[in-house]
Design a protein around this motif. Structure first.
Motif, PDB file in Angstrom:
ATOM      1  N   ALA A  46       0.823  -1.206   0.000  1.00 22.33           N
ATOM      2  CA  ALA A  46       0.000   0.000   0.000  1.00 22.33           C
ATOM      3  C   ALA A  46       0.855   1.253   0.000  1.00 22.33           C
ATOM      4  O   ALA A  46       1.827   1.359   0.744  1.00 22.33           O
ATOM      5  N   LEU A  48       0.604   5.846  -1.070  1.00 26.99           N
ATOM      6  CA  LEU A  48      -0.275   7.004  -1.199  1.00 26.99           C
ATOM      7  C   LEU A  48      -0.169   7.636  -2.575  1.00 26.99           C
ATOM      8  O   LEU A  48       0.928   7.841  -3.092  1.00 26.99           O
ATOM      9  N   VAL A  54      -5.041   5.790  -0.684  1.00 27.45           N
ATOM     10  CA  VAL A  54      -4.189   4.623  -0.456  1.00 27.45           C
ATOM     11  C   VAL A  54      -4.511   3.586  -1.538  1.00 27.45           C
ATOM     12  O   VAL A  54      -5.649   3.104  -1.623  1.00 27.45           O
ATOM     13  N   THR A 129       2.710   8.017   5.072  1.00 24.94           N
ATOM     14  CA  THR A 129       2.055   6.833   4.521  1.00 24.94           C
ATOM     15  C   THR A 129       1.647   5.873   5.631  1.00 24.94           C
ATOM     16  O   THR A 129       0.540   5.327   5.616  1.00 24.94           O
ATOM     17  N   VAL A 133      -2.253   4.830   6.137  1.00 24.21           N
ATOM     18  CA  VAL A 133      -2.679   3.431   6.029  1.00 24.21           C
ATOM     19  C   VAL A 133      -3.332   2.977   7.330  1.00 24.21           C
ATOM     20  O   VAL A 133      -4.397   2.341   7.329  1.00 24.21           O
TER      21      VAL A 133
END
Length: 249
Positions: A46, A48, A54, A129, A133
């Motif tokens: 995952a 950004l 995301v 990030t 997440v």
């Protein structure tokens, strides 16, 4: 006296990027195929978008797994959502789009499946990030019986996740047992170490277990390697070979 590890709600077998190499990685098509092979837990990457969405992708650059060019994290989701993320794999998946973490999560929850989210930040936005997440995972998995496992090679990303959602389990990813790895995992409040499967031996497994940490491995694609890890008493195996291993074992 060492405290016993917390209960571990995850299965031993985890499908790498959805279905390993049998479908375009990190796409919903891959997760569906992995589930068809009986897997109940999936690993994904995952990161950004430029406007804070995301989405799932392993590489920093778009070229290997999409029709796009440049850095994925530099582009808005509107542009990323138009890319072809399937043709590179095979003609059967032509036109398969990139997936958002939200879409994959909703599919997992609808099918009672579990997720290992690797936080894979674009360089220079590691902490942001991790925070994003973890915050999104907290919202999406609210009320679910088993939360996602958040992992990363980046200590800053795990620190961001820890600050944003301390209740979510975290794992430190390692490609080497560098000096201080155990202390780093403790400082980040991790519940697991996830490392290259060749790094585990009786001594390193014992070290992790003595610190009440679970032991997971990537990427295990040979039966002999899986049997070695099972014999060592490790807790999780991430594999591309969803067609080889039976996740019920």
């Amino acid at each position: 006296m060492t405290a016993p590890p917390a209960p571990w709600p995850y299965p031993r077998w985890i499908a790498h990027r959805g279905a390993g190499k049998l479908a375009p990685e990190n796409t919903l098509a891959a997760f569906r195929l992995g589930a068809q092979h009986g897997f109940r837990m999936f690993e994904c990457d995952a990161k950004l978008s430029a406007d804070g969405v995301v989405f799932l992708m392993h590489d920093t650059g778009l070229e290997r797994t999409t029709s796009g060019h440049g850095t994925g994290g530099d582009q808005p989701w509107g542009a990323l959502s138009q890319l072809d993320a399937g043709t590179w794999h095979s003609r059967a998946y032509a036109g398969e789009p990139l997936a958002t973490l939200e879409a994959v999560t909703r599919w997992c929850l609808a099918n009672a499946l579990l997720l290992n989210i690797e936080i894979k930040p674009t360089p220079d936005v590691e902490r942001t990030t991790g925070e994003a997440v973890a915050a999104l995972a907290t919202r999406l998995w609210a009320g679910a019986p088993v939360p996602p496992l958040l992992t990363s090679f980046e200590a800053e990303s795990l620190a961001g996740a820890q600050a944003a959602a301390p209740q979510l389990p975290r794992g430190l990813l390692l490609d080497a047992l560098w000096d201080g790895w155990l202390d780093a995992a403790r400082a980040l409040g991790c519940s697991a170490i996830v490392c290259n499967h060749t790094l585990w031996d009786a001594a390193s497994v014992r070290q992790a277990q003595a610190a009440s940490l679970r032991t997971l491995s990537y990427t295990v694609n040979d039966e002999w390697a899986a049997q070695r890890l099972i014999a060592l008493g490790t807790d999780g195996i991430i594999t591309d070979r969803v067609d080889l291993f039976s996740p019920g074992t």
